[in-house]
Enzyme design. Structure first.
Site, PDB file in Angstrom:
ATOM      1  CB  ILE A  31      -1.015   0.031   1.168  1.00 20.27           C
ATOM      2  CG1 ILE A  31      -0.316  -0.003   2.518  1.00 20.27           C
ATOM      3  CG2 ILE A  31      -2.026  -1.103   1.019  1.00 20.27           C
ATOM      4  CD1 ILE A  31      -1.232   0.258   3.703  1.00 20.27           C
ATOM      5  CD  GLU A  90      10.286   0.710   9.008  1.00 14.73           C
ATOM      6  OE1 GLU A  90       9.461   1.104   9.842  1.00 14.73           O
ATOM      7  OE2 GLU A  90      11.460   1.127   8.966  1.00 14.73           O
ATOM      8  CG  HIS A  95       7.671  -8.241   4.962  1.00 15.21           C
ATOM      9  ND1 HIS A  95       8.010  -8.135   6.302  1.00 15.21           N
ATOM     10  CD2 HIS A  95       8.015  -7.062   4.401  1.00 15.21           C
ATOM     11  CE1 HIS A  95       8.513  -6.941   6.539  1.00 15.21           C
ATOM     12  NE2 HIS A  95       8.538  -6.267   5.395  1.00 15.21           N
TER      13      HIS A  95
END
Length: 133
Positions: A31, A90, A95
């Site tokens: 996003i 973060e 991921h």
């Protein structure tokens, strides 16, 4: 993990633009993309670092990244995976970023500060690491 944003996405508690899903893997659009087609591929097993994820939950990651690269039409791209805050992670859930690099301005920018090495020290390090694998 109750507070993990990616675990909430996996559970359907937070919506995402899902590109791929299986029993062990989820891929969705980032996003806050660095370029068009920037996607995340995550194991559904929660773990902060790659070493926390069982091997059988990693088997689809690279094939899914490859499918995303082809589907986005990316001619050049980066595959990024960080482990720990000091390494720029973060979100505390493993991921992988598939980041198309369409031009010099978009995508991932990298600085690579190479260091000189002493071959004797490099050989000793090689022997140390190889002995632990």
């Amino acid at each position: 993990m109750a507070a993990c944003i990616f675990c909430k996405i996996i559970k359907g508690e937070i919506p995402c633009f899902k590109l791929f899903e299986s029993e062990k893997t989820l891929a969705f659009l980032d996003i806050q993309p660095l370029s068009k087609g920037h996607a995340l591929v995550i194991p559904k097993h929660h773990g902060e670092k790659l070493t926390d994820i069982p091997d059988d939950h990693l088997g689809e990651i690279l094939p899914v990244v490859k499918k995303l690269a082809v589907a986005t039409g990316a001619n050049e791209w980066n595959l990024l995976q960080n482990n720990g805050k000091g390494a720029h992670q973060e979100v505390g859930h493993v991921h992988f970023h598939m980041i198309p690099k369409p031009n010099p301005e978009q995508g991932l920018g990298i600085r690579w500060p190479q260091q000189e090495t002493d071959m004797d020290k490099l050989k000793a390090l090689f022997e140390e690491i190889k002995g632990k694998i």
